[in-house]
Design an enzyme around this catalytic site. Structure first.
Site, short mmCIF file in Angstrom:
data_model
loop_
_atom_site.label_atom_id
_atom_site.label_comp_id
_atom_site.label_asym_id
_atom_site.label_seq_id
_atom_site.Cartn_x
_atom_site.Cartn_y
_atom_site.Cartn_z
N SER A 92 0.85 -1.20 0.00
CA SER A 92 0.00 0.00 0.00
C SER A 92 0.88 1.26 0.00
CB SER A 92 -0.89 0.02 1.25
OG SER A 92 -1.62 -1.18 1.35
N ASP A 117 -4.95 4.41 -12.23
CA ASP A 117 -6.19 5.19 -12.37
C ASP A 117 -7.00 4.72 -13.57
OD1 ASP A 117 -5.76 6.65 -10.14
OD2 ASP A 117 -5.02 8.45 -11.16
N GLN A 143 -24.19 -19.76 0.04
CA GLN A 143 -25.16 -20.18 1.05
C GLN A 143 -26.38 -20.85 0.41
OE1 GLN A 143 -24.09 -19.81 4.06
NE2 GLN A 143 -25.85 -20.43 5.28
N GLU A 158 -4.60 -3.14 -6.34
CA GLU A 158 -4.91 -1.86 -7.01
C GLU A 158 -5.60 -0.88 -6.06
OE1 GLU A 158 -5.97 -1.93 -11.16
OE2 GLU A 158 -5.32 -4.00 -11.31
C1 LIG Z 1 -3.56 -11.72 -6.38
C2 LIG Z 1 -2.71 -10.50 -6.33
C3 LIG Z 1 -2.17 -9.99 -7.51
C4 LIG Z 1 -1.34 -8.86 -7.46
N1 LIG Z 1 -0.76 -8.42 -8.64
C5 LIG Z 1 0.14 -7.38 -8.57
C6 LIG Z 1 0.84 -6.96 -9.76
O1 LIG Z 1 0.63 -7.48 -10.86
N2 LIG Z 1 1.77 -5.98 -9.65
C7 LIG Z 1 2.05 -5.37 -8.45
O2 LIG Z 1 2.90 -4.47 -8.44
N3 LIG Z 1 1.38 -5.74 -7.31
C8 LIG Z 1 0.44 -6.73 -7.35
N4 LIG Z 1 -0.23 -7.13 -6.21
C9 LIG Z 1 0.13 -6.50 -4.92
C10 LIG Z 1 -0.93 -5.60 -4.38
O3 LIG Z 1 -0.95 -4.40 -5.08
C11 LIG Z 1 -0.65 -5.45 -2.89
O4 LIG Z 1 -0.97 -6.68 -2.27
C12 LIG Z 1 -1.44 -4.31 -2.27
O5 LIG Z 1 -0.92 -3.08 -2.71
C13 LIG Z 1 -1.39 -4.37 -0.74
O6 LIG Z 1 -0.07 -4.42 -0.34
P1 LIG Z 1 0.39 -5.53 0.73
O7 LIG Z 1 -0.06 -6.85 0.25
O8 LIG Z 1 1.85 -5.34 0.97
O9 LIG Z 1 -0.43 -5.16 2.00
P2 LIG Z 1 -0.10 -4.01 3.05
O10 LIG Z 1 0.41 -2.78 2.35
O11 LIG Z 1 0.73 -4.62 4.13
O12 LIG Z 1 -1.55 -3.70 3.58
C14 LIG Z 1 -2.25 -4.63 4.40
C15 LIG Z 1 -3.63 -4.10 4.63
O13 LIG Z 1 -3.52 -2.90 5.37
C16 LIG Z 1 -4.66 -2.14 5.15
N5 LIG Z 1 -4.27 -0.73 4.96
C17 LIG Z 1 -3.50 -0.21 3.98
N6 LIG Z 1 -3.36 1.12 4.16
C18 LIG Z 1 -4.06 1.43 5.31
C19 LIG Z 1 -4.29 2.61 6.03
N7 LIG Z 1 -3.77 3.76 5.60
N8 LIG Z 1 -5.04 2.54 7.15
C20 LIG Z 1 -5.55 1.38 7.58
N9 LIG Z 1 -5.37 0.22 6.94
C21 LIG Z 1 -4.63 0.23 5.81
C22 LIG Z 1 -5.38 -2.71 3.95
O14 LIG Z 1 -6.51 -3.44 4.41
C23 LIG Z 1 -4.39 -3.67 3.36
O15 LIG Z 1 -5.04 -4.70 2.71
C24 LIG Z 1 -1.09 -8.22 -6.23
C25 LIG Z 1 -1.67 -8.73 -5.07
C26 LIG Z 1 -2.46 -9.84 -5.10
C27 LIG Z 1 -3.04 -10.36 -3.81
#
Ligand SMILES: Cc1cc2nc3c(=O)[nH]c(=O)nc-3n(C[C@H](O)[C@H](O)[C@H](O)COP(=O)(O)OP(=O)(O)OC[C@H]3O[C@@H](n4cnc5c(N)ncnc54)[C@H](O)[C@@H]3O)c2cc1C
Length: 369
Positions: A139, A245, A326, A353
């Site tokens: 994120s 976007d 369900q 995304e």
């Molecule tokens: C199936 C899949 C395909 C993907 N494909 C790609 C790809 O092609 N290219 C690529 O670059 N990335 C890809 N991603 C990565 C994806 O963009 C990240 O998983 C996403 O950005 C979240 O990052 P993270 O998994 O590190 O979770 P973290 O950044 O650790 O976040 C964990 C959780 O924290 C919460 N959170 C985040 N910000 C806040 C906030 N400010 N306040 C409170 N809670 C918050 C959210 O619920 C989030 O889900 C993919 C992910 C998945 C699961």
């Protein structure tokens, strides 16, 4: 068979309605038995090839480089993803990644870069990937540490990218790396890296609940010509956000496609499942569930076509699919059942995304302004 009256809504042109009709007919034939087997890589490659041959990938690139319209049209992307998503999640994935994976080239590439990559993306002859996330930077994109150091007329990439969809089968990766002009978001540049570049390795494949090609990439002394940079130095963060976007609204559309399929499956089951001397659909509790599902889908669709509402569509779709499971009872959790597959497929759309929480922060910021 889904209700198609939403296509009469004022957000669509006749060209969109024709697109839906044509892709739906194609998908009914090509995706009628989407049992992809255990080789998800081969299935994905075949889907990209066939989506390209059928012409659907033209919607992923601009007109001058083999695209369908002068500019990438968000509503066409939505129609395609909603329709493909209704038929088969992997086909939706294969389509979406061609756009997301090449988006940085469409946005920031020069004419030569666009000519080299985009026509092949549109034809399904080159598989694209978008490499932004890192183990310690999801994120919080601006926390990325993968570096690109300029040495003469080459950049040297060092670091790791993870969660990269199409990782392992892509022909090229649009990679975002720190070039160091400034701290945080202002010191990142975008690059296109061919998959066979020495120093780029697939470090690990990642298995997820809805299988698709996904990997961690490692860059060790990975040298690319400086001409592979997309746009000006230090504009990479902006390019990544602009790419997201354009394509984020289509995540909402895919979720709606999944939800429509779940409703179709649930209604068919509820109308045929006999119990207590009638069928499941005769019970008012079932009717209430169907009403919630139908209004949730319409609300999401209206918000998506009007305001690109990824958060509402993905969260609602999860609830709709859960209700469908369900209604199926025990059958709903049997591996391979359409609703069981949808239950696994919807989950990550609420994370990638821009996770729901991030969407909420953005909406609150705009509202509080
Ligand atoms: C199936 C899949 C395909 C993907 N494909 C790609 C790809 O092609 N290219 C690529 O670059 N990335 C890809 N991603 C990565 C994806 O963009 C990240 O998983 C996403 O950005 C979240 O990052 P993270 O998994 O590190 O979770 P973290 O950044 O650790 O976040 C964990 C959780 O924290 C919460 N959170 C985040 N910000 C806040 C906030 N400010 N306040 C409170 N809670 C918050 C959210 O619920 C989030 O889900 C993919 C992910 C998945 C699961």
């Amino acid at each position: 068979m889904s209700d198609k009256t939403y296509l009469d809504w004022p957000f669509f042109e006749d060209a969109h309605r024709a697109l839906e009709r044509d892709v739906d007919a194609w998908a009914a034939k090509r995706l009628s038995h989407p049992g992809h087997g255990s080789d998800v890589d081969a299935a994905c490659r075949a889907l990209v090839r066939d989506l390209g041959r059928a012409g659907w990938l033209k919607c992923c690139v601009p007109g001058a480089y083999g695209g369908a319209r002068e500019q990438i049209d968000s509503r066409s992307l939505c129609i395609l993803r909603e329709t493909l998503g209704r038929h088969d999640g992997l086909a939706d994935f294969a389509f979406a990644m061609q756009g997301l994976g090449s988006g940085a080239i469409s946005i920031a590439g020069n004419d030569g870069q666009k000519r080299r990559y985009l026509p092949k993306v549109a034809a399904g002859q080159a598989i694209a990937a978008f490499a932004l996330s890192e183990p310690e930077s999801g994120s919080d994109v601006a926390a990325m540490t993968t570096g690109a150091r300029l040495e003469g007329d080459e950049y040297v990439l060092e670091g790791e990218k993870t969660w990269i969809s199409n990782g392992g089968i892509a022909d090229f990766y649009c990679v975002f790396a720190r070039t160091g002009e400034a701290p945080g978001a202002r010191g990142i540049s975008a690059f296109v890296v061919d998959a066979d570049t020495p120093g780029l390795e697939i470090a690990k494949r990642i298995d997820v609940i809805a299988p698709h090609p996904l990997a961690t990439l490692s860059f060790r002394n990975c040298r690319i010509p400086a001409s592979q940079r997309l746009g000006d130095p230090a504009t990479g963060f902006k390019v990544a956000m602009q790419t997201l976007d354009i394509f984020r609204a289509s995540v909402a559309a895919a979720a709606i496609g999944f939800a429509r399929r779940a409703l179709d499956e649930a209604m068919a089951r509820a109308k045929s499942r006999k119990m207590f001397g009638q069928v499941l659909a005769d019970f008012q509790l079932t009717q209430a569930a169907i009403a919630d599902m139908a209004t949730g889908i319409d609300t999401s669709a209206l918000l998506t076509y009007r305001a690109a509402a990824k958060m509402v569509a993905t969260e609602t779709s999860q609830q709709v699919i859960d209700r469908a499971v369900q209604i199926f009872g025990g059958l709903g959790v049997v591996s391979g059942q359409p609703v069981e597959k949808l239950y696994r497929e919807i989950r990550s759309l609420r994370i990638y995304e821009g996770a729901t929480e991030v969407q909420k922060l953005i909406i609150a910021r705009e509202t509080l302004k």
